[in-house]
Design an enzyme around this catalytic site. Structure first.
Site, short mmCIF file in Angstrom:
data_model
loop_
_atom_site.label_atom_id
_atom_site.label_comp_id
_atom_site.label_asym_id
_atom_site.label_seq_id
_atom_site.Cartn_x
_atom_site.Cartn_y
_atom_site.Cartn_z
CG ASP A 1 -1.88 -1.15 1.27
OD1 ASP A 1 -2.42 -1.48 0.21
OD2 ASP A 1 -2.09 -1.72 2.36
N GLY B 1 2.20 -5.79 26.16
CA GLY B 1 3.10 -4.66 25.93
C GLY B 1 2.49 -3.35 26.35
N GLY C 1 4.06 -0.28 25.87
CA GLY C 1 4.69 0.85 25.17
C GLY C 1 3.61 1.72 24.57
N GLY D 1 0.59 -0.23 22.90
CA GLY D 1 -0.29 -0.82 23.89
C GLY D 1 -1.10 0.22 24.64
CG LEU D 2 0.72 3.39 27.28
CD1 LEU D 2 1.59 4.62 27.44
CD2 LEU D 2 -0.13 3.18 28.53
N GLY E 1 6.16 -4.22 19.94
CA GLY E 1 7.15 -3.51 19.14
C GLY E 1 7.19 -3.97 17.70
CG HIS F 1 -2.00 34.52 31.11
ND1 HIS F 1 -1.78 33.39 31.87
CD2 HIS F 1 -2.99 35.21 31.72
CE1 HIS F 1 -2.62 33.41 32.91
NE2 HIS F 1 -3.35 34.50 32.84
#
Length: 476
Positions: free
Chosen positions: A39, A184, A186, A189-190, A277, A459
């Site tokens: 792809d 995992g 990492g 996974g998060l 990974g 600010h």
């Protein structure tokens, strides 16, 4: 145009790295071709950054709208929130199609020849392309290898693509299992734990190493765990690895202690995402035809100019970028490397400044970082003979974060005590992925906390968390 060659530059792989290299090559006046067997857009566009961000955007809205406590604190009340899984999946698929089309059209518009088929080196300055049952040889003065990466599946884990799958299948969101194990913790996974938990799935997060989020700065990881994992329907198993995973209904996962290898437990879940990974896609590239040997982890060795090395010596006219060289497995790093490679091809000496390349996990809230972790900075300091210091500021003291009622977050700056040079910045909080670029520019320019502390920020904005961290650094 290089005399006697079909092209000045042939790029093997049309992912984000190959695309970035091709665009820059054309702007430098090089006749360029790009070869792609799969792809267009590679991992990022089709199976990574792009579809996962679409899923995170949709699921994040669901989480936000279902958080009655948060909405009530802003004076808002709404009824029940429903979602359509297929429609969310379609949002991701449609985005992939659009980005893929835009990427392809940009190459065509600039006159890059797109060659469909499997490309491999066939000797010095030669590339063989196999497609439609035929092979043709094209010649090029220079060749850039940009083959990308594939998900890593540890031994003992059987993937069927339905009940046990990698992020490649996960981004399609073909189902929402009641109970999903994620192997995992990492960033992949998060991010998936963020999507699945927002859409009502129960999660077991399995991490082989002795702490969650092992690649992240410890201060950031501790707060992120408190916000992204603990209050959600996520069970964690740390220091435990999936010794064997058998697909089916249910999926059977045999767990063992990572250090002792002793069996710990067997769990049965509805689905399992393997997020352990990625590894380089460096097979069948014809590297041996020009004497290139992969390193022990199957990456293509390169120098800082992106020139390919063989036994430490530069292989003439061959360059490698992106995930396949293992320097930094990020889409934008691949694109940067592609530009650097082209710069060196046209005789402008340049190298990649990895320390200033940022990274992010697009959870809710986000995690981002650039430069060194505190541990890595201390090690560098010991080697080079300087001490480091850190300063922190918190979203709880930021007016904009308080106005949004999104005050969970921290910014951490790591710098040299002697010169004040910023070595690393880590942020967890609302819009962290956008905030990090100010720090990235500061590191690229080797700025000090003393100079940064005198910059003026609008600010009230979230960017003031960095302003505050710099000011605290010079007050120490």
């Amino acid at each position: 145009m290089s005399q006697g060659f079909d092209y000045d530059l042939v790029i093997i792989g049309a992912g984000v790295g190959g695309h970035g290299a091709a665009l820059h090559a054309v702007s430098c006046g090089l006749k360029t071709a790009i070869i792609e067997a799969g792809d267009m857009g590679g991992t990022c566009v089709n199976r990574g950054c792009i579809p996962s961000k679409a899923l995170l955007a949709a699921s994040g809205r669901v989480r936000e709208l279902r958080n009655a406590h948060h909405l009530k604190s802003l004076g808002i009340q709404i009824g029940s929130v429903e979602f359509d899984r297929q429609a969310i999946a379609n949002h991701a698929n449609n985005l992939v199609s659009k980005i893929q089309g835009d990427l392809t059209n940009s190459l065509k518009r600039l006159g890059v020849d797109i060659i469909r088929g499997w490309g491999k080196i066939a000797g010095a300055q030669k590339v063989a392309v196999t497609g439609d049952g035929a092979e043709k040889i094209i010649t090029a003065k220079d060749i850039i290898l940009s083959p990308g990466s594939i998900p890593f599946v540890p031994p003992g884990i059987e993937v069927d693509g339905k009940t046990v799958f990698t992020s490649d299948q996960g981004v399609k969101l073909e189902s929402l299992p009641d109970w999903v194990a994620i192997i995992g913790s990492g960033y992949i996974g998060l991010e998936f734990s963020d999507v699945y938990s927002a859409l009502g799935c129960e999660i077991t997060l399995i991490e082989a190493l002795d702490q969650l989020m092992p690649g992240f700065d410890r201060d950031i990881a501790k707060l992120a765990e408190r916000v992204l994992i603990t209050p959600r329907d996520i069970e964690t198993k740390v220091g435990i690895y999936a010794k064997k995973v058998t697909p089916g209904s249910p999926v059977v996962i045999e767990l063992a202690n990572f250090k002792t290898k002793e069996d710990v437990d067997v769990i049965e879940v509805d689905a399992c995402l393997v997020a352990t990974g990625r590894i380089p896609a460096t097979k069948n590239l014809g590297l041996e035809s020009v004497g290139i040997e992969l390193d022990r982890r199957n990456f293509i060795p390169v120098d800082d100019r992106m020139a390919v090395l063989s036994a430490g010596e530069v292989v003439p006219n061959v360059w490698a970028i992106g995930d396949a060289n293992g320097k930094m497995m990020l889409a934008h790093a691949a694109s940067a490397q592609g530009i650097i490679a082209v710069e060196n091809i046209v005789g402008r000496e340049r190298i990649v400044d990895y320390r200033s390349i940022p990274a992010a996990a697009f959870t809710h809230p986000e995690v981002s970082y650039v430069g060194l972790t505190e541990t890595a900075a201390k090690e560098l300091g010991q080697t080079e003979g300087f001490e480091i210091a850190t300063s922190r500021s918190y979203f709880k003291g930021n007016s904009k974060a308080l106005a949004e009622n999104e005050a969970d977050g921290i910014a951490k700056v790591i710098y040299r005590k002697d010169t004040g040079e910023v070595l690393g910045v880590h942020i967890f909080g609302l819009h962290a992925s956008d905030l990090i670029h100010e720090a990235s520019a500061a590191i690229a320019n080797r700025q000090s906390v003393q100079s940064l502390a005198h910059l003026v920020h609008a600010h009230p904005t979230l960017s003031e968390v960095l302003d505050e961290a710099y000011k605290r650094a010079i007050a120490i």
